[in-house]
Every structure is written in structure tokens, then in C-alpha cells.
Design an enzyme around this catalytic site. Structure first.
Site, short mmCIF file in Angstrom:
data_model
loop_
_atom_site.label_atom_id
_atom_site.label_comp_id
_atom_site.label_asym_id
_atom_site.label_seq_id
_atom_site.Cartn_x
_atom_site.Cartn_y
_atom_site.Cartn_z
CB CYS A 197 -0.88 -0.02 1.24
SG CYS A 197 -1.79 1.51 1.50
CB CYS A 200 -0.50 2.40 5.65
SG CYS A 200 -1.10 0.76 5.16
CB CYS A 232 -4.65 -1.00 2.01
SG CYS A 232 -3.46 -1.17 3.36
CB CYS A 235 -4.81 2.15 5.83
SG CYS A 235 -4.38 2.39 4.09
CG ASP A 352 21.42 -3.92 -13.74
OD1 ASP A 352 21.33 -5.07 -14.22
OD2 ASP A 352 21.37 -3.68 -12.53
ZN LIG Z 1 -2.75 0.98 3.55
#
Ligand SMILES: [Zn+2]
Length: 428
Positions: A197, A200, A232, A235, A352
């Protein structure tokens, strides 16, 4: 359109002269050098050129050149459109695009993800289109989360209307400080960069996806891309409800009406680009029944999906610049045809090549595979580990000559793609 101030007129004229000189001396299309010279003479030029126009800025890791082209084609239904058709997607390219179509009331500009906040500030664009955000070249990966945060800051407190892909959590987060957003369900086949997320750091749960995590057999295979819901676990951040959706080969509009897309550009990624373009066109007041026929006329974009020919071998060119781009290219491949893969690692590609290990190449099993390009050995090792039989070629030309007359698909990364285009001349 109001007249530009004298200094801006002069800067524009000199920039265009420089662009023309660059072109006639064979140094490319000249839009970047012309724009740079104009900006030296009048640093405020982009703002002045953008003033009074209805502008859309288009940004994403993948698909921005194509989507810019599709939106441009749609808006031409309304009037002249200024656009940076050749992918010069930083401010010098924007100056060049706007100054070469001084009287166009509309502008559609492809914008490099990193320059987007600056270009939003400078142009005051009314519409911003955000599609996807994933790792690009490894050594320029930077922090895509930081990028999304800069988008948030640039959009906060402005009157900008955003068209955003609700299926990409990071794009959703980046767009969600905007005053108004049209959410589009355009899908997100590449999920490796959005398991966390952005709000959070908690885990993101997905529903309706038959997804096998990395490091296990079959990793990365998306079996059911229809329902892309996510939320999420820790949250309140979750997927907003989209008003437009890609549904297989069709689009569902905000009234719930289903329209078969029937565009000429191949693959799921381009159908997603088309849905974003239709939502953007509607934000400009152009209804889908007038926009869609325009999208159907687009056959190729900056050489992508075009065919080059030599000695009866017809090679269709697909560009894949990063892991997400490889998934899109695999989706377009004709399973009955051989495929030539060409990988370089020059500056624009990223030096790379470790990102090759993020791509699941097993989809290529069962067809003849040829490997070329400067970093063919890196790719060869990756294919060997994936159990994909292949043949090495010294060059793309040699790989092509090894084919039977007929069709072949080609997937190349950025500089490899450009080399093929320049060596084989105009696409047919
Ligand atoms: Zn979250």
C-alpha cells in the site's frame, strides 16, 4: 489565440530554424534542439505557448506515446491539435510541439513521468492522464513511490481534472489529491511493483485474480484479468469505483453501454490505452460515438507494430522497454510465428540487464526463438534457465536472414528497436 509577446515570437522562430537545420543535416527530427534553443531565449516560453489552449498531459511508464497518439486522433474531431508525436517528452519537446502548431486550440502532450510535476505547474493543463507506474530501466528505477508522491503534490490544490487507471494502486494514490478524477478500469497485468500500500506500507489484497506469487512455478501468470479489485488490508486505501472499464474487446462507458473497440493496434495493452483515450475525449466534450471511429484509424505509432521487409521476410516490430512492456509484447505475439528477440543495454535502455530475470519467458516455448542484440548472452542465459530453446544470431540482420520467407515477430528494447528501424529504412 492571443498573440505571443515579441520575445516569445523570436524565441519560437529561432528554435524552429534550428530544428529545420538539424533536420536537413540529418541529425534527427530537430524538435529537442529547437525547443532547447527557444527555452534559452525565453525561459517562460512553455507557459506562454500553453496559455489559452485546452491541454491534456499524458504520463505513464508504458503506453504514453500510443495513448498520446490515440487522444490526439480523437480530439482532431474537434479541431487542430498540437502534439509531440515523436516522443520528445520533456519541456524542450513540448515547446517544439506547441510552437509548430501555434494556432491549434488543443494540445496533447506526452510527458516523462519525472517531468510531470514541473509541466503541470508550467502549463496549467486542464486534463492530466495517468495510466501505470512500474520500474523502468533498473539503473534509473529511482523510487516510483517518490514519483507518485510528487504527482500528488503537483495535483493538490489545482483545478486539474485527472483521468487515471484505478487498477494501478500507485497511480490511484498519485492521482487522488486531484480536484476531480475520472477513474478507468484499464487493467494492470504487471503487478510486481504494487504489492504494498503506497499510503501505509501494508499488504494489498486483490480479488478475482488468479495470481501466483514470484519465486514459485508459473509466477507472474495472470489468468483472470477481468476483476481487478484491490484494497489495503491495513488502512482505508482501496480501489475507487471506475466509471469506464475495459471488458475484453470492448469498453463499458459511464452509462453502462458496451462498445466493441475493434481498433487496429494489437493486444490488450492497446485496448486499455484506447479506453483511457475515450475517457479523456469525453472530458473534452467529445462523445464516444465520435471518438471511437478516430481511434480505429490508427495503425501504428512511432514505428511500433509496423513491418519491415527484406528478401521476403516480413518482420513485425514490437517494442518492450521494461518487464511490464515484455508482458504486453507477449500478449501481441502470433503463436504460429517464430520470434526474434533483440536486447541492448545502452544509456536509454539502462545498462543493467538484471530486469530480464523478472520476466517469465516460458510463454515462448514451442516456437522458434532467435536471440540478437548487444546483450544477447544475458538474454540467452535467462532463456536457458527458463527452458526456452533458442538460436543465437550475430545480428538482427542475420537472425532475419535465417528465417524462411514469410512473417516473423520481433521484440526489441529501445535502442535495439531504433537500430532495426534505421537499418531497415522506412517501415512498410
Ligand atoms: Zn494501507
Amino acid at each position: 489565440m492571443t498573440q505571443l509577446p515579441l520575445r516569445a515570437q523570436l524565441a519560437t522562430a529561432l528554435g524552429r530554424t534550428a530544428a529545420t537545420l538539424s533536420r536537413v543535416t540529418g541529425r534527427g527530427d530537430g524538435s529537442v534542439i529547437g525547443g532547447r534553443i527557444s527555452l534559452v531565449l525565453e525561459p517562460d516560453l512553455l507557459r506562454q505557448l500553453a496559455h489559452d489552449r485546452k491541454l491534456a498531459l499524458v504520463s505513464a511508464t508504458n503506453g504514453k506515446t500510443t495513448t498520446t497518439r490515440l487522444i490526439t486522433s480523437a480530439l482532431q474531431e474537434l479541431g487542430d491539435v498540437a502534439t509531440n508525436a515523436f516522443g520528445a517528452n520533456m519541456p524542450a519537446g513540448h515547446v517544439s510541439a506547441l510552437s509548430s502548431a501555434k494556432n491549434a486550440p488543443y494540445g496533447v502532450l506526452e510527458v516523462d513521468e519525472k517531468y510531470l510535476p514541473e509541466v503541470i505547474d508550467t502549463t496549467g493543463a486542464g486534463v492530466v492522464v495517468l495510466m501505470n507506474l512500474s520500474r523502468d530501466q533498473m539503473d534509473r528505477a529511482g523510487e516510483i513511490w517518490l514519483l507518485a508522491q510528487k504527482w500528488r503534490r503537483a495535483l493538490a490544490g489545482k483545478n486539474t481534472h485527472v483521468i487515471a487507471n484505478a487498477d494501478d494502486p500507485l497511480v490511484t494514490w498519485g492521482a487522488s489529491t486531484a480536484a476531480s478524477v475520472t477513474w478507468v478500469s484499464a487493467g494492470q497485468p504487471w503487478k510486481e511493483d504494487s504489492w504494498c500500500c503506497p499510503e501505509c506500507g501494508g499488504p494489498i489484497d486483490r480479488r478475482g485474480m488468479d495470481y501466483v506469487p514470484p519465486g514459485t512455478a508459473g509466477s507472474g501468470m495472470v489468468l483472470s484479468p477481468v476483476d481487478d479489485d484491490w484494497a489495503c488490508r491495513e488502512c482505508t486505501f482501496r480501489r475507487p469505483r471506475p466509471s469506464w472499464a475495459l471488458d475484453d474487446d470492448a469498453v463499458i462507458d459511464p452509462r453502462g453501454q458496451r462498445w466493441v473497440l475493434d481498433i487496429q493496434l494489437p493486444g490488450r495493452a492497446n485496448r486499455a490505452n484506447a479506453v483511457i483515450a475515450l475517457a479523456t475525449a469525453e472530458a473534452f466534450g467529445l462523445p464516444i460515438e465520435r471518438a471511437l471511429p478516430r481511434l480505429r484509424q490508427v495503425k501504428s505509432v512511432a514505428g511500433r507494430y509496423t513491418t519491415v521487409e527484406r528478401d521476403g521476410r516480413h518482420a513485425r516490430l514490437l517494442l518492450a522497454k521494461n518487464p511490464a512492456g515484455w508482458l504486453e509484447a507477449f500478449d501481441v505475439l502470433d503463436p504460429s510465428l517464430p520470434v526474434i528477440l533483440s536486447v541492448n543495454a545502452q544509456g536509454p535502455d539502462g545498462r543493467d540487464t538484471s530486469w530480464l530475470w523478472d520476466v517469465d519467458y516460458r510463454v515462448l516455448r514451442g516456437r522458434p526463438v532467435y536471440v540478437a542484440g548487444e546483450r544477447k548472452l544475458d538474454l540467452a542465459l535467462r532463456l536457458d534457465v527458463a527452458g526456452v530453446p533458442f538460436q543465437l544470431a550475430d545480428s538482427f540482420a542475420q537472425a532475419l536472414a535465417a528465417q524462411r520467407p514469410g512473417k516473423v515477430d520481433v521484440i526489441a528494447n529501445y535502442t535495439a528497436f531504433q537500430q532495426i528501424r534505421s537499418e531497415f529504412g522506412r517501415a512498410v
